[in-house]
Scaffold this motif. Structure first.
Motif, PDB file in Angstrom:
ATOM      1  N   PHE A   1       0.685  -1.213  -0.192  1.00 26.40           N
ATOM      2  CA  PHE A   1      -0.145   0.255  -0.009  1.00 26.40           C
ATOM      3  C   PHE A   1       0.990   0.909   0.254  1.00 26.40           C
ATOM      4  CE2 PHE A   1       0.195  -1.046   4.971  1.00 26.40           C
ATOM      5  CZ  PHE A   1       1.016   0.253   5.488  1.00 26.40           C
ATOM      6  N   PHE A   2       0.667   2.433  -0.402  1.00 34.58           N
ATOM      7  CA  PHE A   2       0.885   3.945  -0.291  1.00 34.58           C
ATOM      8  C   PHE A   2       0.678   4.504   0.444  1.00 34.58           C
ATOM      9  CE2 PHE A   2       2.251   7.799  -1.634  1.00 34.58           C
ATOM     10  CZ  PHE A   2       3.498   7.840  -2.219  1.00 34.58           C
ATOM     11  N   GLY A   3       1.454   4.240   1.932  1.00 31.09           N
ATOM     12  CA  GLY A   3       0.678   5.659   2.386  1.00 31.09           C
ATOM     13  C   GLY A   3       1.704   6.427   3.446  1.00 31.09           C
ATOM     14  N   GLU A   4       0.562   6.910   4.476  1.00 30.15           N
ATOM     15  CA  GLU A   4       2.188   7.200   5.813  1.00 30.15           C
ATOM     16  C   GLU A   4       1.590   7.655   7.137  1.00 30.15           C
ATOM     17  OE1 GLU A   4       4.720  11.736   6.269  1.00 30.15           O
ATOM     18  OE2 GLU A   4       3.596  11.461   4.327  1.00 30.15           O
ATOM     19  N   LEU A   5       2.018   6.802   7.649  1.00 27.40           N
ATOM     20  CA  LEU A   5       1.489   6.942   9.190  1.00 27.40           C
ATOM     21  C   LEU A   5       1.536   7.968   9.913  1.00 27.40           C
ATOM     22  CD1 LEU A   5      -0.275   4.474  11.007  1.00 27.40           C
ATOM     23  CD2 LEU A   5       2.575   3.689  12.103  1.00 27.40           C
ATOM     24  N   PHE A   6       0.845   8.715  10.753  1.00 26.47           N
ATOM     25  CA  PHE A   6       1.086  10.002  11.830  1.00 26.47           C
ATOM     26  C   PHE A   6       0.420   9.088  13.281  1.00 26.47           C
ATOM     27  CE2 PHE A   6       0.470  11.572   6.936  1.00 26.47           C
ATOM     28  CZ  PHE A   6       1.258  12.728   7.741  1.00 26.47           C
ATOM     29  N   VAL A   7       2.066   9.069  13.917  1.00 31.52           N
ATOM     30  CA  VAL A   7       1.735   8.307  14.958  1.00 31.52           C
ATOM     31  C   VAL A   7       1.849   9.794  15.611  1.00 31.52           C
ATOM     32  CG1 VAL A   7       2.575   7.155  17.530  1.00 31.52           C
ATOM     33  CG2 VAL A   7       2.698   6.196  14.851  1.00 31.52           C
ATOM     34  N   PRO A   8       0.093  10.415  17.340  1.00 25.14           N
ATOM     35  CA  PRO A   8       0.215  11.385  18.078  1.00 25.14           C
ATOM     36  C   PRO A   8       1.111  11.246  19.227  1.00 25.14           C
ATOM     37  CG  PRO A   8      -1.679   9.909  18.763  1.00 25.14           C
ATOM     38  CD  PRO A   8      -0.581   9.322  17.610  1.00 25.14           C
ATOM     39  N   SER A   9       1.790  11.776  19.728  1.00 27.80           N
ATOM     40  CA  SER A   9       3.139  11.993  20.646  1.00 27.80           C
ATOM     41  C   SER A   9       2.501  12.160  22.551  1.00 27.80           C
ATOM     42  CB  SER A   9       3.506  13.503  20.912  1.00 27.80           C
ATOM     43  OG  SER A   9       2.600  14.549  21.190  1.00 27.80           O
ATOM     44  N   GLU A  10       1.098  12.211  21.844  1.00 28.69           N
ATOM     45  CA  GLU A  10       0.057  11.129  23.838  1.00 28.69           C
ATOM     46  C   GLU A  10      -0.475  10.643  22.720  1.00 28.69           C
ATOM     47  OE1 GLU A  10      -2.307  12.903  26.757  1.00 28.69           O
ATOM     48  OE2 GLU A  10      -0.044  14.006  26.029  1.00 28.69           O
ATOM     49  N   ASP A  11      -1.215   9.232  23.121  1.00 31.55           N
ATOM     50  CA  ASP A  11      -1.827   8.705  22.301  1.00 31.55           C
ATOM     51  C   ASP A  11      -3.409   8.625  23.164  1.00 31.55           C
ATOM     52  OD1 ASP A  11      -3.577   6.710  20.786  1.00 31.55           O
ATOM     53  OD2 ASP A  11      -2.442   4.805  21.008  1.00 31.55           O
ATOM     54  N   HIS A  12      -4.208   9.428  23.016  1.00 32.98           N
ATOM     55  CA  HIS A  12      -5.523   9.284  23.513  1.00 32.98           C
ATOM     56  C   HIS A  12      -6.623   8.082  23.287  1.00 32.98           C
ATOM     57  CE1 HIS A  12      -4.587  13.584  24.765  1.00 32.98           C
ATOM     58  NE2 HIS A  12      -4.250  13.575  23.799  1.00 32.98           N
ATOM     59  N   TYR A  13      -5.996   6.901  22.308  1.00 32.34           N
ATOM     60  CA  TYR A  13      -6.866   6.228  22.157  1.00 32.34           C
ATOM     61  C   TYR A  13      -6.393   4.682  22.037  1.00 32.34           C
ATOM     62  CZ  TYR A  13     -10.450   9.927  20.627  1.00 32.34           C
ATOM     63  OH  TYR A  13     -11.055  11.254  20.803  1.00 32.34           O
ATOM     64  N   PRO A  14      -5.184   4.615  22.886  1.00 29.78           N
ATOM     65  CA  PRO A  14      -4.896   3.057  22.835  1.00 29.78           C
ATOM     66  C   PRO A  14      -5.705   1.979  22.366  1.00 29.78           C
ATOM     67  CG  PRO A  14      -5.006   3.945  24.841  1.00 29.78           C
ATOM     68  CD  PRO A  14      -5.468   4.763  24.214  1.00 29.78           C
ATOM     69  N   GLY A  15      -4.456   1.385  21.416  1.00 29.40           N
ATOM     70  CA  GLY A  15      -5.091  -0.092  20.784  1.00 29.40           C
ATOM     71  C   GLY A  15      -6.252   0.327  19.333  1.00 29.40           C
ATOM     72  N   LYS A  16      -5.924   2.098  18.801  1.00 27.22           N
ATOM     73  CA  LYS A  16      -7.113   2.163  17.917  1.00 27.22           C
ATOM     74  C   LYS A  16      -6.111   2.729  16.853  1.00 27.22           C
ATOM     75  CE  LYS A  16     -10.654   1.808  20.907  1.00 27.22           C
ATOM     76  NZ  LYS A  16     -11.974   2.821  21.267  1.00 27.22           N
ATOM     77  N   ALA A  17      -6.243   2.792  15.039  1.00 33.30           N
ATOM     78  CA  ALA A  17      -5.946   3.233  14.374  1.00 33.30           C
ATOM     79  C   ALA A  17      -7.168   3.343  13.194  1.00 33.30           C
ATOM     80  CB  ALA A  17      -4.599   2.670  14.209  1.00 33.30           C
ATOM     81  N   LEU A  18      -7.015   4.219  12.835  1.00 34.81           N
ATOM     82  CA  LEU A  18      -7.431   4.764  11.937  1.00 34.81           C
ATOM     83  C   LEU A  18      -7.305   4.757  10.480  1.00 34.81           C
ATOM     84  CD1 LEU A  18     -10.346   5.650  11.173  1.00 34.81           C
ATOM     85  CD2 LEU A  18      -9.784   8.105  11.282  1.00 34.81           C
ATOM     86  N   ILE A  19      -7.508   4.537   9.311  1.00 35.00           N
ATOM     87  CA  ILE A  19      -6.632   4.405   8.314  1.00 35.00           C
ATOM     88  C   ILE A  19      -7.433   5.501   6.991  1.00 35.00           C
ATOM     89  CG2 ILE A  19      -6.813   3.224   5.818  1.00 35.00           C
ATOM     90  CD1 ILE A  19      -6.333   0.851   7.102  1.00 35.00           C
ATOM     91  N   CYS A  20      -7.466   7.126   6.901  1.00 35.69           N
ATOM     92  CA  CYS A  20      -8.125   7.163   6.243  1.00 35.69           C
ATOM     93  C   CYS A  20      -7.347   8.223   4.641  1.00 35.69           C
ATOM     94  CB  CYS A  20      -8.392   9.079   6.998  1.00 35.69           C
ATOM     95  SG  CYS A  20      -6.383  10.155   6.986  1.00 35.69           S
ATOM     96  N   PHE A  21      -8.857   8.557   3.479  1.00 31.11           N
ATOM     97  CA  PHE A  21      -8.408   8.328   2.165  1.00 31.11           C
ATOM     98  C   PHE A  21      -8.638   9.289   1.545  1.00 31.11           C
ATOM     99  CE2 PHE A  21      -9.555   4.181   3.930  1.00 31.11           C
ATOM    100  CZ  PHE A  21     -11.156   4.373   2.598  1.00 31.11           C
ATOM    101  N   SER A  22      -8.988  10.024   1.144  1.00 37.31           N
ATOM    102  CA  SER A  22      -9.497  10.328   0.121  1.00 37.31           C
ATOM    103  C   SER A  22     -11.008  10.237  -1.042  1.00 37.31           C
ATOM    104  CB  SER A  22      -9.018  12.035  -0.205  1.00 37.31           C
ATOM    105  OG  SER A  22      -7.958  11.040  -1.832  1.00 37.31           O
ATOM    106  N   GLY A  23     -11.464  11.279  -1.558  1.00 34.56           N
ATOM    107  CA  GLY A  23     -12.715  10.335  -2.407  1.00 34.56           C
ATOM    108  C   GLY A  23     -11.562  10.183  -4.267  1.00 34.56           C
ATOM    109  N   SER A  24     -12.291  10.716  -5.209  1.00 36.49           N
ATOM    110  CA  SER A  24     -11.959  10.470  -6.394  1.00 36.49           C
ATOM    111  C   SER A  24     -10.457  10.997  -6.588  1.00 36.49           C
ATOM    112  CB  SER A  24     -12.556  11.143  -7.905  1.00 36.49           C
ATOM    113  OG  SER A  24     -13.527  12.496  -7.791  1.00 36.49           O
TER     114      SER A  24
END
Length: 129
Positions: free
Chosen positions: A16-39
């Motif tokens: 896959f082609f992507g970039e991971l953004f990890v917060p300095s302070e994780d407010h949602y441990p054990g959870k992650a989101l994959i986001c992508f745009s439209g057309s």
């Protein structure tokens, strides 16, 4: 990986082609989101969205669906495989819950991927499908 360091992934080596953004302070441990745009399908809007989620303390993977090396050149017959590879990578990194966030055509892709990957995807956010 350092909390402030982002990691870049490519189709040829990672599936896959992507970039991971990890917060300095994780407010949602054990959870992650994959986001992508439209057309437009590229990475730029996904990066901006990922930075917003990162600032709120959520690990987010900005994903390109088209227009990058190894991906289709237009939003037509977009494969689910890169989303599957990205979700597997996040699970392998220890994220137990992985969600998809897509807008417009990306929302349609998120709904399809969520229905086809029930063991990997725990939530779908479809914005203006």
């Amino acid at each position: 990986m350092s909390k402030s360091e982002n990691t870049t992934y490519r189709v040829k080596t990672d599936g896959f082609f992507g970039e991971l953004f990890v917060p300095s302070e994780d407010h949602y441990p054990g959870k992650a989101l994959i986001c992508f745009s439209g057309s437009d399908g590229g990475i730029e809007l996904s990066r901006m969205l990922a930075q917003v989620f990162q600032a709120q303390g959520l690990t987010t993977l900005a994903l390109a669906c088209v227009l990058e090396e190894g991906l289709p050149q237009k939003f037509l017959n977009v494969p689910i495989d890169p989303l599957e590879a990205a979700a597997k990578r996040l699970h392998d990194m220890g994220y137990e819950k992985v969600g998809l966030w897509g807008i417009s055509k990306g929302a349609e892709l998120a709904l399809v991927a969520g229905s086809l990957l029930p063991g990997l995807v725990n939530a779908v956010i479809a914005v203006a499908p």
